[in-house]
Design a protein around this motif. Structure first.
Motif, PDB file in Angstrom:
ATOM      1  N   LEU A 277       0.755  -1.308  -0.170  1.00 12.85           N
ATOM      2  CA  LEU A 277      -0.004  -0.125  -0.019  1.00 12.85           C
ATOM      3  C   LEU A 277       0.780   1.277  -0.150  1.00 12.85           C
ATOM      4  N   ILE A 278       0.126   2.224  -0.595  1.00 14.15           N
ATOM      5  CA  ILE A 278       0.931   3.611  -0.689  1.00 14.15           C
ATOM      6  C   ILE A 278       0.553   4.117   0.691  1.00 14.15           C
ATOM      7  N   ALA A 283       5.107   7.983  -3.121  1.00 12.26           N
ATOM      8  CA  ALA A 283       5.422   6.836  -4.111  1.00 12.26           C
ATOM      9  C   ALA A 283       5.574   7.355  -5.624  1.00 12.26           C
ATOM     10  N   LYS A 284       6.569   7.095  -6.125  1.00  5.58           N
ATOM     11  CA  LYS A 284       6.665   7.464  -7.728  1.00  5.58           C
ATOM     12  C   LYS A 284       5.346   7.195  -8.403  1.00  5.58           C
ATOM     13  N   PHE A 289      -3.647  12.551  -4.298  1.00  5.57           N
ATOM     14  CA  PHE A 289      -4.720  11.878  -3.474  1.00  5.57           C
ATOM     15  C   PHE A 289      -5.252  10.970  -4.449  1.00  5.57           C
ATOM     16  N   GLU A 290      -5.526  11.209  -5.592  1.00  5.35           N
ATOM     17  CA  GLU A 290      -6.279  10.321  -6.540  1.00  5.35           C
ATOM     18  C   GLU A 290      -5.670   9.152  -6.821  1.00  5.35           C
ATOM     19  N   THR A 291      -4.327   8.995  -7.275  1.00  3.81           N
ATOM     20  CA  THR A 291      -3.602   8.061  -7.576  1.00  3.81           C
ATOM     21  C   THR A 291      -3.439   6.856  -6.303  1.00  3.81           C
ATOM     22  N   ASN A 296      -4.492   1.885  -3.410  1.00  7.80           N
ATOM     23  CA  ASN A 296      -4.851   1.407  -2.068  1.00  7.80           C
ATOM     24  C   ASN A 296      -6.205   0.562  -2.094  1.00  7.80           C
ATOM     25  N   VAL A 297      -7.113   1.424  -2.613  1.00  8.60           N
ATOM     26  CA  VAL A 297      -8.428   0.461  -2.723  1.00  8.60           C
ATOM     27  C   VAL A 297      -8.369  -0.579  -3.693  1.00  8.60           C
TER      28      VAL A 297
END
Length: 308
Positions: A277-278, A283-284, A289-291, A296-297
């Motif tokens: 998970l991020i 993370a690159k 927030f969106e990515t 994660n979801v």
């Protein structure tokens, strides 16, 4: 006259856009939010870039030089950047420091067990990270509702620094808020695929409290707050017992932390290890927030939802 007007129009179009104000950011998610709200009126200098480690970062002289001339210095806040007082002294009063997360409601760290380790003399000592982030969880940007609040805060701060473009900043915040709301609805639908009894998120560190609160999961951390790959034998045994007792389906490492203790727990319990998970939003592959939320979801649902 028309050829002259056309030539002037082409010349204007060829000129680079001049940003209304320059701001510096100490977190990639905050930097992206500034771009979403500020648009072409804001030049964003990313001090901590994607791939950086927020828990061990401190600005170097070259970073401080890059911040010069900025109207605002945007920090995540909630104790995530313990160097802020020293940085404020270095920059002086010419730059306004804005801790974006300070006005976002806080939640305390979730301590599943007492995270201790044995000292050299056998005495138990409390586990400490390189940085002490206090009693509240600083990972506020794992929540769409918090990001909506942050968009409003960002618009207010940009408008105060650049009143001429206040209407544009309000519009940018409104558009960002709409996107965050839509993403939350998508995430809720995805997480609904996980049976309620399996909505338990076991991670290496206690970084997902806001996420779990917003989406109805129970948070369990193996190592608590710190990033040390260190846990007492007793704590590992307790974690293994809980995993077996609750029928946990998966445990999750993180993009910047995959402690050996997770592999030990997986071997002892037979539980599967999910996709990393991020945790910190740096993370690159996912530093907005969106990515980050989408990654994660999907990882959580893939590991915890029944196969279809």
């Amino acid at each position: 006259m028309k050829p002259l007007l056309l030539a002037l129009g082409l010349l204007t179009a060829a000129l680079p856009l001049q940003a209304g104000i320059k701001v510096a950011s100490l977190h990639p998610i905050v930097a992206d939010l500034a771009r979403q709200v500020g648009g072409a009126n804001v030049e964003v200098i990313e001090v901590l870039k994607p791939g950086g480690d927020i828990h061990h970062f401190e600005p170097a002289p070259k970073d401080i030089a890059a911040m010069r001339g900025a109207k605002l210095l945007l920090a995540s806040g909630k104790g995530l950047e313990p160097y802020l007082d020293k940085l404020r002294d270095s920059l002086g009063s010419e730059v306004k420091l804005v801790e974006v997360g300070e006005k976002v409601p806080s939640i305390p760290y979730v301590h599943d067990h007492e995270h201790e380790h044995e000292g050299k003399e056998g005495a138990k000592e409390e586990e400490h990270d390189h940085h002490d982030h206090g009693e509240f969880d600083p990972h506020w940007w794992h929540s769409a509702e918090n990001m909506k609040r942050a968009a409003s805060i960002m618009a207010e701060e940009l408008s105060a620094a650049d009143p001429a473009n206040a209407a544009a900043y309000a519009a940018g915040a409104k558009a960002a808020t709409k996107r965050f709301a839509e993403l939350k609805i998508w995430a809720q639908k995805e997480i609904a695929k996980i049976p309620r009894k399996d909505r338990k998120l076991v991670t290496a560190h206690a970084a997902f409290g806001y996420f779990c609160k917003e989406f109805g999961l129970e948070s369990m951390s193996v190592l608590g707050i710190g990033r040390n790959d260190d846990a007492s034998t007793r704590h590992i045994a307790e974690t293994i017992e809980e995993i077996r007792e609750h029928g946990i389906r998966a445990i999750f490492p993180e993009d910047q932390a995959n402690p050996k203790v997770l592999a030990e727990i997986a071997r002892s319990t037979g539980v599967k290890v999910g996709e990393p998970l991020i945790a910190d939003g740096t993370a690159k592959i996912a530093h907005t927030f969106e990515t980050m939320l989408a990654h994660n979801v999907r990882a959580i649902v893939n590991a915890l939802a029944p196969a279809r």
